[in-house]
Design a protein around this motif. Sequence first.
Motif, PDB file in Angstrom:
ATOM      1  N   MET A  83       0.843  -1.181   0.000  1.00 43.37           N
ATOM      2  CA  MET A  83       0.000   0.000   0.000  1.00 43.37           C
ATOM      3  C   MET A  83       0.891   1.249   0.000  1.00 43.37           C
ATOM      4  N   LEU A  84       0.426   2.282  -0.637  1.00 39.03           N
ATOM      5  CA  LEU A  84       1.214   3.501  -0.827  1.00 39.03           C
ATOM      6  C   LEU A  84       1.521   4.203   0.501  1.00 39.03           C
ATOM      7  N   LYS A  85       0.546   4.224   1.398  1.00 37.73           N
ATOM      8  CA  LYS A  85       0.771   4.888   2.691  1.00 37.73           C
ATOM      9  C   LYS A  85       1.902   4.192   3.454  1.00 37.73           C
ATOM     10  N   GLU A  86       1.907   2.867   3.418  1.00 38.55           N
ATOM     11  CA  GLU A  86       2.969   2.115   4.098  1.00 38.55           C
ATOM     12  C   GLU A  86       4.324   2.395   3.455  1.00 38.55           C
ATOM     13  N   ARG A  87       4.337   2.537   2.141  1.00 36.62           N
ATOM     14  CA  ARG A  87       5.593   2.860   1.441  1.00 36.62           C
ATOM     15  C   ARG A  87       6.109   4.231   1.862  1.00 36.62           C
ATOM     16  N   LEU A  88       5.193   5.204   1.965  1.00 41.34           N
ATOM     17  CA  LEU A  88       5.582   6.543   2.409  1.00 41.34           C
ATOM     18  C   LEU A  88       6.196   6.486   3.808  1.00 41.34           C
ATOM     19  N   GLU A  89       5.546   5.759   4.707  1.00 39.05           N
ATOM     20  CA  GLU A  89       6.030   5.671   6.079  1.00 39.05           C
ATOM     21  C   GLU A  89       7.365   4.935   6.156  1.00 39.05           C
ATOM     22  N   SER A  90       7.519   3.897   5.354  1.00 41.16           N
ATOM     23  CA  SER A  90       8.785   3.149   5.320  1.00 41.16           C
ATOM     24  C   SER A  90       9.911   4.026   4.777  1.00 41.16           C
ATOM     25  N   ASP A  91       9.613   4.758   3.711  1.00 39.00           N
ATOM     26  CA  ASP A  91      10.624   5.653   3.129  1.00 39.00           C
ATOM     27  C   ASP A  91      10.977   6.782   4.087  1.00 39.00           C
ATOM     28  N   LEU A  92       9.997   7.250   4.871  1.00 40.37           N
ATOM     29  CA  LEU A  92      10.268   8.270   5.883  1.00 40.37           C
ATOM     30  C   LEU A  92      11.236   7.721   6.923  1.00 40.37           C
ATOM     31  N   HIS A  93      10.984   6.504   7.355  1.00 40.14           N
ATOM     32  CA  HIS A  93      11.861   5.870   8.345  1.00 40.14           C
ATOM     33  C   HIS A  93      13.287   5.756   7.794  1.00 40.14           C
ATOM     34  N   ALA A 142      -0.585  15.344   5.167  1.00 42.34           N
ATOM     35  CA  ALA A 142      -1.671  15.670   4.240  1.00 42.34           C
ATOM     36  C   ALA A 142      -2.594  14.469   4.044  1.00 42.34           C
ATOM     37  N   VAL A 143      -2.016  13.274   3.954  1.00 37.99           N
ATOM     38  CA  VAL A 143      -2.816  12.052   3.812  1.00 37.99           C
ATOM     39  C   VAL A 143      -3.666  11.844   5.062  1.00 37.99           C
ATOM     40  N   ARG A 144      -3.067  12.004   6.228  1.00 44.60           N
ATOM     41  CA  ARG A 144      -3.814  11.818   7.488  1.00 44.60           C
ATOM     42  C   ARG A 144      -4.921  12.861   7.628  1.00 44.60           C
ATOM     43  N   ASN A 145      -4.648  14.088   7.216  1.00 42.29           N
ATOM     44  CA  ASN A 145      -5.689  15.118   7.252  1.00 42.29           C
ATOM     45  C   ASN A 145      -6.854  14.747   6.347  1.00 42.29           C
ATOM     46  N   ALA A 146      -6.549  14.199   5.181  1.00 38.69           N
ATOM     47  CA  ALA A 146      -7.598  13.778   4.253  1.00 38.69           C
ATOM     48  C   ALA A 146      -8.387  12.603   4.833  1.00 38.69           C
ATOM     49  N   GLU A 147      -7.703  11.746   5.588  1.00 41.88           N
ATOM     50  CA  GLU A 147      -8.384  10.588   6.182  1.00 41.88           C
ATOM     51  C   GLU A 147      -9.401  11.004   7.242  1.00 41.88           C
ATOM     52  N   VAL A 148      -9.118  12.065   7.968  1.00 43.40           N
ATOM     53  CA  VAL A 148     -10.036  12.475   9.031  1.00 43.40           C
ATOM     54  C   VAL A 148     -11.002  13.569   8.588  1.00 43.40           C
ATOM     55  N   ALA A 149     -10.863  14.047   7.368  1.00 42.37           N
ATOM     56  CA  ALA A 149     -11.785  15.061   6.849  1.00 42.37           C
ATOM     57  C   ALA A 149     -13.139  14.418   6.596  1.00 42.37           C
ATOM     58  N   GLY A 150     -14.158  15.173   6.766  1.00 42.52           N
ATOM     59  CA  GLY A 150     -15.502  14.655   6.527  1.00 42.52           C
ATOM     60  C   GLY A 150     -16.167  14.198   7.809  1.00 42.52           C
ATOM     61  N   LYS A 151     -17.203  13.396   7.660  1.00 42.50           N
ATOM     62  CA  LYS A 151     -18.009  12.997   8.814  1.00 42.50           C
ATOM     63  C   LYS A 151     -17.342  11.927   9.664  1.00 42.50           C
ATOM     64  N   SER A 152     -16.611  11.009   9.042  1.00 46.86           N
ATOM     65  CA  SER A 152     -15.975   9.955   9.832  1.00 46.86           C
ATOM     66  C   SER A 152     -14.591   9.646   9.262  1.00 46.86           C
ATOM     67  N   ALA A 153     -13.682   9.254  10.144  1.00 46.81           N
ATOM     68  CA  ALA A 153     -12.323   8.925   9.724  1.00 46.81           C
ATOM     69  C   ALA A 153     -12.333   7.573   9.010  1.00 46.81           C
ATOM     70  N   ARG A 154     -11.481   7.462   7.987  1.00 46.69           N
ATOM     71  CA  ARG A 154     -11.382   6.205   7.246  1.00 46.69           C
ATOM     72  C   ARG A 154     -10.025   6.143   6.561  1.00 46.69           C
ATOM     73  N   GLU A 155      -9.610   4.936   6.206  1.00 44.08           N
ATOM     74  CA  GLU A 155      -8.378   4.744   5.447  1.00 44.08           C
ATOM     75  C   GLU A 155      -8.623   5.151   4.000  1.00 44.08           C
ATOM     76  N   LEU A 156      -7.660   5.837   3.410  1.00 51.37           N
ATOM     77  CA  LEU A 156      -7.775   6.215   2.007  1.00 51.37           C
ATOM     78  C   LEU A 156      -7.256   5.073   1.124  1.00 51.37           C
ATOM     79  N   SER A 157      -7.836   4.947  -0.049  1.00 54.25           N
ATOM     80  CA  SER A 157      -7.331   3.987  -1.027  1.00 54.25           C
ATOM     81  C   SER A 157      -6.067   4.567  -1.665  1.00 54.25           C
ATOM     82  N   ASP A 158      -5.322   3.731  -2.371  1.00 52.76           N
ATOM     83  CA  ASP A 158      -4.122   4.215  -3.042  1.00 52.76           C
ATOM     84  C   ASP A 158      -4.451   5.319  -4.048  1.00 52.76           C
ATOM     85  N   ASP A 159      -5.577   5.204  -4.745  1.00 55.91           N
ATOM     86  CA  ASP A 159      -5.974   6.238  -5.716  1.00 55.91           C
ATOM     87  C   ASP A 159      -6.244   7.560  -5.014  1.00 55.91           C
TER      88      ASP A 159
END
Length: 149
Positions: free
Chosen positions: A1-11, A31-48
């Motif tokens: 998953m792209l989010k995991e790749r970002l976090e791994s590359d950050l590490h 920015a990804v985390r902000n997008a995940e919590v935006a709106g009515k409920s928090a959720r994981e974003l898809s790679d797209d």
Amino acid sequence: MLKERLESDLHDAMKARDELVTSTLRMAIAAVRNAEVAGKSARELSDDEILSVLTKEAKKRREAADAFAGAGREAQAAKERAEEEVIAGYLPKQLSEEELTGIVREALAAGGFSGPGSMGPAMKAAQAAVAGRAEGGRVAAIVKAQLLS
């Protein structure tokens, strides 16, 4: 998953003490985390959806670099361009003008769009066909040119 790749590359960047990559990836993940919590409920974003967030962040960097360069602040403009390059490493390869023109032409023909009055629906079809591999401004310019010809 792209989010995991970002976090791994950050590490990895933190271990390598690469300040540019570390700060850029922290910003992208935020920015990804902000997008995940935006709106009515928090959720994981898809790679797209993550790609969409990263595309917006890259565009922000490009626009900021242009603004800094226009104001004569080349050092800050160079930093913004470098951040954009880091983010671009996670985005799909951008289409060339010829490839983009061909894809837009096919999308317009498939939808039967003609004339400037159908710009909105034509843009929607073209953006779906391009799927994030070209900036909206480039797509809009080609759609407009083809609808007017």
